[in-house]
Design a protein around this motif. Structure first.
Motif, short mmCIF file in Angstrom:
data_model
loop_
_atom_site.label_atom_id
_atom_site.label_comp_id
_atom_site.label_asym_id
_atom_site.label_seq_id
_atom_site.Cartn_x
_atom_site.Cartn_y
_atom_site.Cartn_z
N VAL A 224 7.44 11.14 -6.68
CA VAL A 224 5.98 10.68 -6.56
C VAL A 224 6.45 9.00 -6.52
CG1 VAL A 224 3.97 10.09 -7.82
CG2 VAL A 224 5.22 12.34 -7.88
N THR A 225 7.27 8.37 -7.23
CA THR A 225 7.31 6.94 -7.29
C THR A 225 8.09 6.46 -6.11
OG1 THR A 225 7.88 7.13 -9.62
CG2 THR A 225 8.33 5.12 -8.71
N GLY A 226 9.14 7.19 -5.55
CA GLY A 226 9.33 6.69 -4.19
C GLY A 226 8.49 6.57 -3.17
N LEU A 227 7.75 7.77 -3.14
CA LEU A 227 6.64 7.97 -2.21
C LEU A 227 5.43 6.79 -2.23
CD1 LEU A 227 5.45 9.72 0.19
CD2 LEU A 227 4.01 10.95 -1.69
N GLN A 228 5.03 6.35 -3.61
CA GLN A 228 4.06 5.36 -3.75
C GLN A 228 4.86 4.23 -3.46
OE1 GLN A 228 3.29 5.55 -7.80
NE2 GLN A 228 1.93 7.17 -7.72
N SER A 229 5.93 3.80 -3.63
CA SER A 229 6.76 2.51 -3.03
C SER A 229 6.71 2.53 -1.62
CB SER A 229 8.10 2.24 -3.49
OG SER A 229 8.19 2.56 -5.06
N GLU A 230 7.18 3.60 -0.96
CA GLU A 230 7.30 3.58 0.49
C GLU A 230 5.92 3.27 1.17
OE1 GLU A 230 9.24 4.01 4.13
OE2 GLU A 230 10.10 3.97 2.06
N GLU A 231 4.99 4.17 0.95
CA GLU A 231 3.42 4.12 1.43
C GLU A 231 2.90 2.83 0.95
OE1 GLU A 231 2.87 5.87 3.88
OE2 GLU A 231 4.14 7.36 3.51
N GLY A 232 3.05 2.29 -0.39
CA GLY A 232 2.42 0.96 -0.57
C GLY A 232 3.00 -0.12 0.37
N LEU A 233 4.40 -0.23 0.44
CA LEU A 233 4.64 -1.19 1.45
C LEU A 233 4.23 -1.18 2.80
CD1 LEU A 233 8.65 -1.22 0.39
CD2 LEU A 233 6.74 -3.28 -0.10
N ALA A 234 4.28 0.11 2.98
CA ALA A 234 3.58 0.24 4.88
C ALA A 234 2.07 0.02 4.71
CB ALA A 234 3.60 1.81 4.87
N ALA A 311 0.32 0.55 -3.19
CA ALA A 311 0.14 -0.94 -2.96
C ALA A 311 -0.52 -1.82 -4.26
CB ALA A 311 -1.34 -1.15 -2.12
N VAL A 312 -1.23 -1.03 -4.93
CA VAL A 312 -1.59 -1.81 -6.23
C VAL A 312 -0.36 -2.21 -7.23
CG1 VAL A 312 -2.76 -1.53 -8.52
CG2 VAL A 312 -3.94 -0.83 -6.29
N SER A 372 -10.00 -7.86 -6.30
CA SER A 372 -10.06 -8.12 -7.70
C SER A 372 -9.20 -7.47 -8.61
CB SER A 372 -11.58 -7.65 -7.72
OG SER A 372 -12.71 -8.17 -7.08
N LEU A 373 -7.94 -7.59 -8.28
CA LEU A 373 -6.87 -6.93 -9.07
C LEU A 373 -6.89 -7.47 -10.36
CD1 LEU A 373 -4.26 -5.61 -6.70
CD2 LEU A 373 -6.03 -4.48 -7.56
N ALA A 374 -6.98 -8.99 -10.53
CA ALA A 374 -6.80 -9.69 -11.71
C ALA A 374 -7.90 -9.32 -12.50
CB ALA A 374 -6.81 -11.24 -11.44
N GLU A 375 -9.18 -8.98 -12.11
CA GLU A 375 -10.26 -8.54 -13.20
C GLU A 375 -9.99 -7.53 -13.78
OE1 GLU A 375 -13.71 -9.18 -11.17
OE2 GLU A 375 -13.17 -11.31 -10.47
N CYS A 376 -9.46 -6.33 -12.74
CA CYS A 376 -9.22 -5.15 -13.26
C CYS A 376 -8.01 -4.89 -14.06
CB CYS A 376 -9.12 -4.09 -12.07
SG CYS A 376 -10.60 -3.93 -11.16
N PHE A 377 -7.06 -5.50 -13.97
CA PHE A 377 -5.78 -5.60 -14.67
C PHE A 377 -5.42 -6.86 -15.07
CE2 PHE A 377 -5.73 -2.22 -11.47
CZ PHE A 377 -5.44 -0.94 -12.00
#
Length: 592
Positions: A224-234, A311-312, A372-377
């Motif tokens: 899961v973590t590897g898939l998120q890193s791969e698709e987040g960069l893409a 991506a987040v 708005s990532l700074a407001e959410c996190f």
């Protein structure tokens, strides 16, 4: 959405030639496969002809499809990458609401962000030019196929531990409704598939952990973590070519997966009509989350949530990640520190969008702020360690977006309101510029008139030196008075009195001695010392040059400091210790 099949990385051997090294062919022609004719080594998903038949029955006749019998592969909807998660549900809602407010729907957003739709021939030329820019990228084959369900997929075949003998093929969906078939969208597709998936996979074959990831304490491929890193960069690479860097498509996939836990196929298909008016696009979105399920069931497959989640996580930790090292292999964003001392950098490829790293970092900052990532996190801004958003339990009940499908009339009205708002903003800006120009011109003209007036009065009368001195001392003060109190807002009588005071040097001398207020629209408040003598104002002697003694007496009388008066300790001051005199009263005193 674009994806890379992780399982194809493990296929080997029997498809490649053994023995001598294979020679590379460049500028390979682009191949097109019709429906049902795609080779099995390139085909993905269920039988395309059967899936197309079910799609036509649903769109034309309302017959629900049955994906449980259609899909040969059984997906796990409760564990691993197939589990539906809700950590970023509120963020996905917020992004969708922002895009809907600014662009009406997803179709308008894609037109504004990635340009107009192009044909397949123009897209093929763009892809070929992108690949021919590098000698290694030019070995990638390109094929158009109607038998894949995603927008594009990068497929590799050959020995796992011999990267020089592998073959790579980029398969693009041959469909006019493919969302990235646009002027900038095809570049986003190339950045996603070639610039991210191919580059990281090619570099991973050169690293020492390629044969045994476990000995280097690295995660297995496909987790899961590897898939998120791969698709987040893409995903972030796809936005690099976009004009508006909203995470709309990843947020939409995340939202659809969350809502599948409380809606069946038809409910979900009708629900997202307000965001995606195109029936073909809605079908693809709901099919991806409802695959291998009965369509009257509640639930979904959450693999497509990895685009937004990855991506987040990368954007939140972007200042702690070394992206040059992250692209040297199929590494997770938190695994770089484990292997950074043994990474082989020689021979590694770099993505084409890494030619200017400052622009890439600026792109990440812009995407971070726009979504708005700074407001959410807010807690991630001061975090020294790489972190992930908090996990939410699987029994979370998502609240759907409240919107109705937009009709054409409503869409036209929103567009007209948007244009009218833009015109009003431009008109307001022009009026503001004109008003500032008028004020500056008026102030300049007043300053010039005052200087001309001083020169004329000085030439007419003998006391020119004294008048010039007084005018010079009070030039800036009078200018400030006119600036603070425009003639248009002054009382007419007050303005006339002010002009007469300026014309007469005797009155100007009195203004110097009595320290009158700078705001002429208010009454003049004399000090305590002047209030005692305000009842009997002295007569101002003439300013003739012959009477030099009168001038000395005037200066002595008006500028001499009065004696200090004392009162008893318990004595209360009189209420009339300060007297208010208006400009008209002052003028009458001077006339008398």
């Amino acid at each position: 959405m674009v994806r890379t099949d992780q399982q194809m990385t493990g296929e080997s051997a029997d498809h490649g030639h053994s023995g001598s090294r294979r020679t590379r062919q460049r500028n390979v022609d682009i191949v097109t496969y019709k429906l049902g004719n795609t080779p099995k080594k390139l085909a993905r998903g269920p039988d395309s002809s059967e899936l197309l038949a079910q799609k036509e029955n649903f769109l034309n006749h309302g017959v629900l499809p049955n994906f449980s019998q259609l899909e040969k592969k059984k997906y796990n909807h409760t564990k691993g990458k197939g589990e539906v998660r809700f950590e970023l549900f509120n963020l996905a809602r917020r992004i969708l609401e922002t895009v809907r407010e600014n662009f009406v729907n997803g179709e308008v957003f894609m037109n504004e962000s990635y340009g107009p739709i192009i044909d397949k021939a123009q897209a093929s030329r763009t892809i070929r030019g992108y690949l021919d820019a590098d000698p290694i990228l030019s070995t990638i084959k390109v094929a158009w196929s109607q038998d894949i369900t995603s927008s594009a997929v990068m497929i590799t075949r050959g020995p796992v531990y011999q990267p020089e003998k592998r073959t790579y093929t980029m398969v693009i969906k041959d469909d006019p409704t493919m969302p990235y078939l646009r002027t900038e969208g095809i570049m986003a597709l190339a950045h996603h598939e070639v610039g991210t998936h191919f580059v990281r996979f090619y570099n991973d074959g050169l690293q020492p952990w390629n044969a045994n990831r476990k000995s280097y304490k690295l995660r297995k491929l496909g987790n899961v973590t590897g898939l998120q890193s791969e698709e987040g960069l893409a995903t972030l690479a796809s936005l690099f070519a976009a004009k508006h860097k909203y995470l709309y498509k990843p947020a939409l996939l995340y939202y659809v997966a969350c809502m599948s836990s409380v809606m069946d196929f038809r409910e979900l298909y009708d629900h997202i009509q307000g965001l995606e008016p195109d029936p073909d696009m809605r079908w693809r979105l709901v099919y991806r989350v409802k695959r291998s399920l009965d369509c009257d069931q509640v639930g979904g497959y959450g693999k497509d949530q990895c685009y937004l989640a990855g991506a987040v996580k990368i954007l939140l930790n972007r200042k702690l990640i070394n992206f040059n090292l992250l692209f040297t292999g199929k590494l997770c964003y938190d695994e770089v520190d484990k292997v950074k001392r043994i990474i082989r950098k020689d021979g590694c490829l770099k993505p084409p969008y890494f030619s200017d790293m400052s622009s890439y970092y600026k792109h990440l900052d812009t995407t971070f702020q726009l979504n708005s990532l700074a407001e959410c996190f807010p807690g991630f801004l001061q975090c020294p360690n790489i972190r992930c958003p908090a996990v939410i339990s699987s029994d979370y009940n998502p609240e759907p977006l409240e919107f109705l499908p937009l009709s054409k009339e409503r869409r036209d009205k929103l567009n007209a309101d948007h244009l009218e708002a833009e015109k009003s903003k431009q008109l307001h800006a022009r009026q503001t510029e004109k008003s500032t120009d008028n004020v500056e011109n008026k102030v300049n003209s007043e300053q010039k008139s005052l200087s001309v007036l001083g020169s004329k009065e000085g030439s007419k009368k003998d006391g020119s030196s004294y008048k010039a001195k007084a005018n010079c001392e009070f030039k800036n003060e009078i200018y400030n008075i006119g600036e603070a109190t425009p003639t248009s807002t002054m009382n007419q009588n007050t303005a006339m009195a002010f002009k007469e005071l300026l014309h007469d040097p005797q009155n100007l001398t009195y203004m110097m001695s009595s320290r009158i207020s700078k705001r002429l629209d208010e009454p003049i408040l004399l000090s305590k010392r002047r209030a005692r003598k305000s009842a009997n104002l002295p007569t101002i002697p003439s300013m003739d040059s012959n009477s030099s003694s009168s001038k000395e007496n005037t200066d002595k009388k008006f500028f001499e400091r009065p004696k200090r008066s004392f009162r008893l300790r318990n004595e209360k001051p009189a209420l009339s210790s300060a007297k208010i005199i208006s400009v008209n009263d002052l003028r009458s005193k001077l006339d008398n």
